[in-house]
Design an enzyme around this catalytic site. Structure first.
Site, PDB file in Angstrom:
ATOM      1  CG  HIS A  94      -2.520  -3.436   1.446  1.00 36.20           C
ATOM      2  ND1 HIS A  94      -3.525  -2.964   0.982  1.00 36.20           N
ATOM      3  CD2 HIS A  94      -2.611  -4.720   0.300  1.00 36.20           C
ATOM      4  CE1 HIS A  94      -4.841  -4.209   0.475  1.00 36.20           C
ATOM      5  NE2 HIS A  94      -4.493  -4.948   0.328  1.00 36.20           N
ATOM      6  CG  ASP A 141      -4.053   0.380   2.366  1.00 38.07           C
ATOM      7  OD1 ASP A 141      -2.554   0.289   1.852  1.00 38.07           O
ATOM      8  OD2 ASP A 141      -4.931  -0.322   1.864  1.00 38.07           O
ATOM      9  CB  SER A 236      -5.426  -5.681  -2.898  1.00 38.13           C
ATOM     10  OG  SER A 236      -6.420  -6.564  -0.680  1.00 38.13           O
TER      11      SER A 236
END
Ligand SMILES: *[C@@H]1O[C@H](CO)[C@@H](O)[C@H](O)[C@H]1NC(C)=O
Length: 284
Positions: A94, A141, A236
């Protein structure tokens, strides 16, 4: 009437689950990159403040690769990554494509406790996405970043994959260390010292994690967010690591948390690296 009651109970059970943070760049990453940049520039104004703790923190996470991200819109965002070899890093898919926002370049920042200055800085647009990355379900992901060859130093080093006896380990109850340039709390302003930070978090079962997020797939690994300790926006793609046999091992890649915030006590969710050992090994 009974079915109505059941229906209401079902709906409220569904609504009780936490919505994961989606469309990362527009909901968190762009704002977070601007905050980090401003905070780092404020530190420049008083450079003496960061000298003290920096050396220790620098050597503490030599596999950490900060990502300054240029989106196709021209906006700047931020993620983390982990160095797996002299030419490869692992990150979250992502960070490159969040389902709505596409990146066009990563600046990989190695050997630095600050994101926008210092360290070894390498631009790349070579990102190998997992072919089944699904932004709606947050499955697969994971992505591999390809860079030009970088040498290892005290501040730059690779991290191991959880192979061999660790390949089937669920790590439940293990204390793992997450690192990132993201905020250290939901209400952190630019007045706070801004540099790479880390937090120790216990791994929990997927069943416990599902009490917060609903269905949690086997290839997700969760840590407890109790006591306001967790990963936050900006982290992230970064590493969740354990130490095994004196070696640092990557067990998670920061994937998602509650859309409502990172200090509310909810678990944080990571890509479970053991589920992707073969996919990653074929690319490093
Ligand atoms: C890397 O990308 C950044 C952001 O686009 C740019 O400012 C910088 O000049 C680039 N560095 C090199 C060596 O191309």
């Amino acid at each position: 009437m009974k079915s109505f009651v059941l229906f209401v109970a079902f709906v409220s059970a569904v609504l009780a689950f936490e919505e994961p943070l989606r469309f990362y760049h527009e909901t968190a990453g762009i704002r977070e990159a601007a905050r980090i940049k401003q905070a780092e520039e404020a530190l420049d104004f008083d450079g003496g403040r960061i000298t003290g703790g920096s050396a220790a923190a620098l050597g503490a996470h030599p596999h950490m690769g900060g990502l300054v991200i240029t989106l196709t819109s021209g906006a700047t965002s931020v993620c983390g990554s982990s160095l797996l070899s002299n030419t490869r890093l692992a990150t979250a898919a992502h960070c490159w494509w969040d389902g709505r926002n596409q990146a066009r370049q990563f600046t990989v920042v190695l050997g630095s406790i600050r994101l926008f200055t210092g360290g070894v800085r390498i631009n790349t647009s070579n990102v190998q996405m997992h072919g089944s990355w699904n932004p709606s379900t947050i499955q697969n992901d994971v992505a591999i970043i390809v860079i030009g060859w970088v040498g290892y130093t005290n501040a730059i080093n690779r991290i191991n994959l959880p192979l061999g006896t660790l390949a089937n380990n669920l790590f439940v109850g293990t204390t793992a260390t997450a690192a990132g340039f993201g905020r250290t709390g939901d209400n952190v302003g630019i007045g706070n010292n801004q540099f790479l930070s880390h937090v120790n978090l216990p791994v929990i079962t997927n069943a416990v994690c599902a009490q917060t997020f609903g269905n949690v797939i086997a290839s997700t690994l969760c840590v407890s967010g109790a006591n306001g300790r967790s990963t936050c926006p900006g982290d992230s793609g970064g590493p969740l690591a354990v130490t095994s046999g004196g070696q640092r091992v990557l067990i998670g890649i920061t994937s998602f948390g509650s859309a409502r915030g990172c200090q509310l006590g909810f678990p944080a969710a990571f890509v479970r690296v053991t589920s992707f050992n073969a996919w990653i090994q074929a690319r490093i």
